[in-house]
Design a protein around this motif. Structure first.
Motif, PDB file in Angstrom:
ATOM      1  N   PHE A 123       0.832  -1.194   0.000  1.00 19.04           N
ATOM      2  CA  PHE A 123       0.000   0.000   0.000  1.00 19.04           C
ATOM      3  C   PHE A 123       0.866   1.243   0.000  1.00 19.04           C
ATOM      4  CE2 PHE A 123       0.149  -2.372   3.927  1.00 19.04           C
ATOM      5  CZ  PHE A 123       0.891  -1.545   4.753  1.00 19.04           C
ATOM      6  N   ASP A 124       0.428   2.222  -0.749  1.00 25.08           N
ATOM      7  CA  ASP A 124       1.048   3.550  -0.776  1.00 25.08           C
ATOM      8  C   ASP A 124      -0.118   4.540  -0.746  1.00 25.08           C
ATOM      9  OD1 ASP A 124       2.543   5.798  -1.057  1.00 25.08           O
ATOM     10  OD2 ASP A 124       3.407   5.279  -3.002  1.00 25.08           O
ATOM     11  N   GLN A 125      -0.393   5.098   0.432  1.00 22.73           N
ATOM     12  CA  GLN A 125      -1.588   5.909   0.647  1.00 22.73           C
ATOM     13  C   GLN A 125      -1.206   7.256   1.240  1.00 22.73           C
ATOM     14  OE1 GLN A 125      -3.440   3.129   3.330  1.00 22.73           O
ATOM     15  NE2 GLN A 125      -4.630   2.164   1.691  1.00 22.73           N
ATOM     16  N   HIS A 126      -2.004   8.261   0.917  1.00 20.64           N
ATOM     17  CA  HIS A 126      -1.654   9.619   1.287  1.00 20.64           C
ATOM     18  C   HIS A 126      -2.875  10.365   1.830  1.00 20.64           C
ATOM     19  CE1 HIS A 126       1.892   8.747  -1.198  1.00 20.64           C
ATOM     20  NE2 HIS A 126       1.011   8.144  -1.958  1.00 20.64           N
ATOM     21  N   ALA A 127      -2.626  11.302   2.726  1.00 17.70           N
ATOM     22  CA  ALA A 127      -3.706  12.081   3.320  1.00 17.70           C
ATOM     23  C   ALA A 127      -3.288  13.531   3.473  1.00 17.70           C
ATOM     24  CB  ALA A 127      -4.095  11.511   4.686  1.00 17.70           C
ATOM     25  N   TYR A 128      -4.278  14.395   3.454  1.00 22.02           N
ATOM     26  CA  TYR A 128      -4.052  15.821   3.667  1.00 22.02           C
ATOM     27  C   TYR A 128      -5.054  16.302   4.715  1.00 22.02           C
ATOM     28  CZ  TYR A 128      -3.603  20.826   2.721  1.00 22.02           C
ATOM     29  OH  TYR A 128      -3.402  22.176   2.846  1.00 22.02           O
ATOM     30  N   ASP A 129      -4.556  16.963   5.735  1.00 27.40           N
ATOM     31  CA  ASP A 129      -5.392  17.447   6.835  1.00 27.40           C
ATOM     32  C   ASP A 129      -6.269  16.345   7.421  1.00 27.40           C
ATOM     33  OD1 ASP A 129      -4.287  19.924   6.700  1.00 27.40           O
ATOM     34  OD2 ASP A 129      -5.979  20.899   5.714  1.00 27.40           O
ATOM     35  N   GLY A 130      -5.705  15.152   7.548  1.00 28.67           N
ATOM     36  CA  GLY A 130      -6.402  14.065   8.205  1.00 28.67           C
ATOM     37  C   GLY A 130      -7.406  13.325   7.352  1.00 28.67           C
ATOM     38  N   HIS A 131      -7.483  13.622   6.064  1.00 30.10           N
ATOM     39  CA  HIS A 131      -8.453  12.960   5.191  1.00 30.10           C
ATOM     40  C   HIS A 131      -7.742  12.297   4.010  1.00 30.10           C
ATOM     41  CE1 HIS A 131     -11.782  14.813   7.343  1.00 30.10           C
ATOM     42  NE2 HIS A 131     -11.120  15.962   7.286  1.00 30.10           N
ATOM     43  N   ASP A 132      -8.349  11.237   3.489  1.00 22.12           N
ATOM     44  CA  ASP A 132      -7.786  10.552   2.334  1.00 22.12           C
ATOM     45  C   ASP A 132      -7.519  11.542   1.204  1.00 22.12           C
ATOM     46  OD1 ASP A 132      -8.241   8.353   3.836  1.00 22.12           O
ATOM     47  OD2 ASP A 132      -9.708   7.420   2.511  1.00 22.12           O
ATOM     48  N   TYR A 133      -6.399  11.335   0.530  1.00 26.72           N
ATOM     49  CA  TYR A 133      -6.027  12.204  -0.585  1.00 26.72           C
ATOM     50  C   TYR A 133      -5.846  11.392  -1.864  1.00 26.72           C
ATOM     51  CZ  TYR A 133      -3.515  15.726  -3.308  1.00 26.72           C
ATOM     52  OH  TYR A 133      -3.122  16.601  -4.283  1.00 26.72           O
ATOM     53  N   PRO A 329      -5.898   6.995   4.876  1.00 30.35           N
ATOM     54  CA  PRO A 329      -4.620   6.804   4.198  1.00 30.35           C
ATOM     55  C   PRO A 329      -3.910   8.118   3.976  1.00 30.35           C
ATOM     56  CG  PRO A 329      -6.324   5.517   3.159  1.00 30.35           C
ATOM     57  CD  PRO A 329      -6.996   6.385   4.169  1.00 30.35           C
ATOM     58  N   ILE A 330      -2.594   8.070   4.085  1.00 32.01           N
ATOM     59  CA  ILE A 330      -1.821   9.285   3.998  1.00 32.01           C
ATOM     60  C   ILE A 330      -1.584   9.712   2.566  1.00 32.01           C
ATOM     61  CG2 ILE A 330       0.421  10.211   4.449  1.00 32.01           C
ATOM     62  CD1 ILE A 330       0.547   8.708   6.844  1.00 32.01           C
ATOM     63  N   ARG A 331      -1.595  11.008   2.331  1.00 33.34           N
ATOM     64  CA  ARG A 331      -1.366  11.506   0.995  1.00 33.34           C
ATOM     65  C   ARG A 331       0.107  11.675   0.735  1.00 33.34           C
ATOM     66  NH1 ARG A 331      -5.549  16.357   0.957  1.00 33.34           N
ATOM     67  NH2 ARG A 331      -7.167  15.169   1.846  1.00 33.34           N
ATOM     68  N   GLN A 332       0.450  11.448  -0.474  1.00 36.23           N
ATOM     69  CA  GLN A 332       1.859  11.573  -0.819  1.00 36.23           C
ATOM     70  C   GLN A 332       2.218  12.988  -1.190  1.00 36.23           C
ATOM     71  OE1 GLN A 332       4.191   9.088  -2.622  1.00 36.23           O
ATOM     72  NE2 GLN A 332       5.410  10.558  -3.566  1.00 36.23           N
ATOM     73  N   GLN A 333       3.498  13.284  -1.114  1.00 38.76           N
ATOM     74  CA  GLN A 333       3.993  14.584  -1.515  1.00 38.76           C
ATOM     75  C   GLN A 333       3.680  14.811  -2.964  1.00 38.76           C
ATOM     76  OE1 GLN A 333       5.497  14.293   1.642  1.00 38.76           O
ATOM     77  NE2 GLN A 333       7.317  15.125   1.122  1.00 38.76           N
ATOM     78  N   GLU A 334       3.712  16.033  -3.266  1.00 34.92           N
ATOM     79  CA  GLU A 334       3.175  16.493  -4.500  1.00 34.92           C
ATOM     80  C   GLU A 334       4.169  17.204  -5.361  1.00 34.92           C
ATOM     81  OE1 GLU A 334       0.010  18.558  -5.487  1.00 34.92           O
ATOM     82  OE2 GLU A 334      -0.482  16.562  -5.874  1.00 34.92           O
ATOM     83  N   ALA A 335       3.612  18.099  -6.133  1.00 39.46           N
ATOM     84  CA  ALA A 335       4.441  18.816  -7.084  1.00 39.46           C
ATOM     85  C   ALA A 335       5.246  19.904  -6.406  1.00 39.46           C
ATOM     86  CB  ALA A 335       3.558  19.430  -8.142  1.00 39.46           C
ATOM     87  N   GLY A 336       6.293  20.341  -7.084  1.00 38.62           N
ATOM     88  CA  GLY A 336       7.129  21.395  -6.551  1.00 38.62           C
ATOM     89  C   GLY A 336       6.696  22.756  -7.051  1.00 38.62           C
TER      90      GLY A 336
END
Length: 362
Positions: A123-133, A329-336
């Motif tokens: 699993f590779d899961q991502h979240a933003y502010d505590g919610h699935d991303y 699930p945690i959100r992954q890092q994004e664009a620069g």
């Protein structure tokens, strides 16, 4: 090119089935603060706001690794934290949010194996502010976006198929290899089973209401089942549970309570199930012995579930206060900057990423 491993890690396949039955898992959580767990036991920690900014040992069995391991993982953790800061800025733009607020960006990356050590799932899961991303679909090598903001990330990542391919390779190969190595290194701690001690107590409320509480403590690993039965039938209504919690000594504790009318206590029993028990415990409230603990003394030859987790929360501006709990699930890092997708640009960077400590690099 995969990074070289310390000589300590040239171990071969671990005979997991000789110890306990059950799946195993390794998880990493990424942000400015990272905390690692193997089978519910913390083993590493990194805090980018600390004075040393180094990966720290949290389990005695990790003292066997050499200095090269700590140096390499420290450098990867530092770069990961820097990239998370850049990506958090991008997400603020996606959601039209100001820099003055408090926000969290999280990622969970890991794998599970069968009792024989073979791959079970990743699993590779991502979240933003505590919610699935956003999350990886390993079978299709696509990304599942939770909302319109995450659709921006989905389009960028799916345009770079090598990113998903690298993740799949890490989950199915490298993650499994490291899980077995950590399990072998800490087998005396990680593969043990401690049976729970348990008791049932009675509690009265100010309005005359009555509840029975079934509490188990001193058990390891953390997974346990507490079930209330009324006349032998499972009771779900009027039942309250707390999450399993650390006991402070490397074991865990949990309780479950059930409400009832006064005088009905003898109709209720608590069933306790744990892999260290040869058979479930069945407990009732005994007024004359309510303060006594029932110690489960028979262990089963079952294999412990191994969990390695690196956990943390990214916080904009004030990193060490007000962190919001992650509920999905945690959100992954994004664009620069300018929305440019950050990703590894060399085979060495991919090797670091596939170790579980890398990320989408600039």
């Amino acid at each position: 090119m995969k990074p070289s491993l310390p000589s300590l890690f040239v171990l071969g396949v671990v005979a997991l089935t000789e110890t306990r039955a059950g799946s195993h898992s390794m998880r990493y959580f990424f942000t400015f603060i990272s905390v690692g767990y193997v089978d519910d036991q913390q083993f590493v920690r990194f805090d980018s706001s600390s004075e040393s900014q180094r990966l720290e040992l949290r389990a005695a069995w990790m003292d066997k690794v050499d200095e090269d391991y700590w140096e390499r993982q420290t450098q990867i953790s530092r770069r990961t934290a820097q990239i998370y800061g850049v990506n958090l800025e991008t997400l603020l733009g996606y959601y039209n949010q100001s820099r003055g607020g408090l926000h969290t960006l999280q990622r969970m990356l890991g794998c599970e194996v069968h009792p024989d050590g073979s791959f079970r799932k990743g699993f590779d899961q991502h979240a933003y502010d505590g919610h699935d991303y956003i999350a990886l679909d390993r079978e299709t090598l696509t990304w599942t976006a939770a909302d319109t903001g995450a659709e921006n990330t989905k389009r960028k990542w799916e345009a770079e198929r090598s990113f998903a391919e690298g993740q799949k390779a890490y989950l199915e190969e490298t993650c499994v290899q490291w899980l077995k190595k950590y399990l072998q290194m800490g087998k005396d701690v990680l593969l043990r089973t401690d049976p729970p001690s348990a008791r049932v107590s009675r509690h009265s409320g100010p309005d005359g209401e009555v509840s029975l509480r079934c509490r188990a403590q001193g058990f390891y690993p953390a997974e346990i089942s507490l079930t209330w039965l009324r006349d032998g039938e499972e009771q779900l209504q009027d039942t309250e549970f707390i999450e399993t919690r650390p006991g402070g000594d490397g074991t865990f504790q949990k309780w479950a309570a059930v409400a009832m009318a006064p005088g009905q206590e003898d109709r209720y029993s608590c069933r306790v199930q744990h892999e260290a028990l040869a058979q479930p415990l069945s407990l009732r409230w005994e007024p004359e012995a309510s303060s006594l603990w029932v110690i489960a003394g028979v262990t089963a030859g079952v294999l412990v579930m191994v969990t390695a987790v690196v956990a943390g929360a990214v916080i904009l501006r004030r990193r060490n206060s007000g962190r919001e709990a992650w509920r999905g699930p945690i959100r992954q890092q994004e664009a620069g900057p300018g929305g440019k997708l950050l990703q590894p640009q060399s085979r060495d960077e991919w090797g670091e990423f596939r170790q579980g400590k890398g990320c989408v690099c600039a």
